[in-house]
Design an enzyme around this catalytic site. Sequence first.
Site, PDB file in Angstrom:
ATOM      1  N   ASP A 120       7.468   3.556  -2.967  1.00  7.22           N
ATOM      2  CA  ASP A 120       7.173   4.336  -4.170  1.00  7.22           C
ATOM      3  C   ASP A 120       7.729   5.739  -3.972  1.00  7.22           C
ATOM      4  O   ASP A 120       7.037   6.644  -3.517  1.00  7.22           O
ATOM      5  CB  ASP A 120       5.656   4.374  -4.381  1.00  7.22           C
ATOM      6  CG  ASP A 120       5.286   4.908  -5.754  1.00  7.22           C
ATOM      7  OD1 ASP A 120       6.193   5.078  -6.585  1.00  7.22           O
ATOM      8  OD2 ASP A 120       4.090   5.171  -5.989  1.00  7.22           O
ATOM      9  N   GLU A 176       3.395  -0.407  -2.640  1.00  9.37           N
ATOM     10  CA  GLU A 176       3.836  -0.645  -4.005  1.00  9.37           C
ATOM     11  C   GLU A 176       4.094  -2.108  -4.321  1.00  9.37           C
ATOM     12  O   GLU A 176       3.870  -2.564  -5.436  1.00  9.37           O
ATOM     13  CB  GLU A 176       5.116   0.163  -4.260  1.00  9.37           C
ATOM     14  CG  GLU A 176       5.663   0.083  -5.663  1.00  9.37           C
ATOM     15  CD  GLU A 176       4.887   0.915  -6.671  1.00  9.37           C
ATOM     16  OE1 GLU A 176       5.243   0.853  -7.859  1.00  9.37           O
ATOM     17  OE2 GLU A 176       3.925   1.606  -6.276  1.00  9.37           O
ATOM     18  N   LYS A 196       8.577  -2.618  -0.969  1.00  2.93           N
ATOM     19  CA  LYS A 196       9.016  -1.782  -2.092  1.00  2.93           C
ATOM     20  C   LYS A 196       8.364  -0.410  -1.939  1.00  2.93           C
ATOM     21  O   LYS A 196       7.136  -0.304  -1.930  1.00  2.93           O
ATOM     22  CB  LYS A 196       8.611  -2.419  -3.421  1.00  2.93           C
ATOM     23  CG  LYS A 196       9.123  -1.672  -4.647  1.00  2.93           C
ATOM     24  CD  LYS A 196       8.689  -2.367  -5.926  1.00  2.93           C
ATOM     25  CE  LYS A 196       9.330  -1.730  -7.149  1.00  2.93           C
ATOM     26  NZ  LYS A 196       8.971  -0.298  -7.299  1.00  2.93           N
TER      27      LYS A 196
END
Length: 315
Positions: A25, A164, A23
């Site tokens: 950011d 993240e 994931k």
Amino acid sequence: MRPMLATASTTIPVGDRWQHEVKWDGMRVLADVTDGEIRLFSRTERDVTVAFPELRGLAHEYADMLLDGEIVAMRDGVPSFSAMAERFHVTDARRAAMLAEVSPVTLMTFDLLRLYGVELLPRAWSDRRATLERLELSGPRWQTPPTFSDGVTLHAATKEQGLEGIVSKRIDSVYVPGLRSPYWLKSPHRGTVSVVIGGWRPESTGTVSRRLGAVLVGVPDPGGLRYLGRVGSGLAGKTGQSLMRDLESLTSAESPFATDVPVEDSAGATWVRPVLVADVQSLGLSGQGKLRQPAYKGLRSDLTPADVDDHGDGE
């Protein structure tokens, strides 16, 4: 078209029906390449092409494609939201070119929605992903990061690396624009939420100071905003000055909060129209439903209050 979204999850799915990704950011975009030109659209369908001139070369990879991905600004090998935030608002081509030299971004592509005029949205994620990987998009400012079968191990590794979190995707999931899908699950490490700013307080109450001391934030609720608390950490220096300039033109006579704001927070507050979305990092919610030790991260010009759900889920 708006991108498909992931649903927050407290557990990581296991089994061969799931694949897992890092994931990032950054700023979610759809990259539309047609006839040698590229156009970049934010989650709110705003054209942000001018802000990222370093991504123009992607248009020379293939004549026609629509990519889903995240634009990130890397610092010491880790995406930096603060570095990315300064690129959100840029509309001047010359300033964008200067920032591209000193603070270049990278597009992390993770889905393919169209190729040579063929719409891929109804196809399973596994088919779309396989086609994307065959494109071998690997340039100076764009890449296609790998996926992983072991989400638990990836989650632990990304935490150790200061990333993240992860996103887990069902391999048979079709792509539904704008849907927050239960077949895409996000598992972040840090408690970052998107909130709407409904008011602000000066550094010291009882004075005429116009220096920003804290913002009062909430999430959409029937009749207004559900109050989540006061955020003061992270607003020192230029960050607070810049936000103050945005807030001054939004002054309102009435509170936008549908729930009570404690006197200790509302004292000396100036209410504002609830149009600005910001990211806040915290340790979660207290038993009273307020953010614990919140810290301001930055404005999200790529989000509107309508994009924030009642859990502060904006990505």
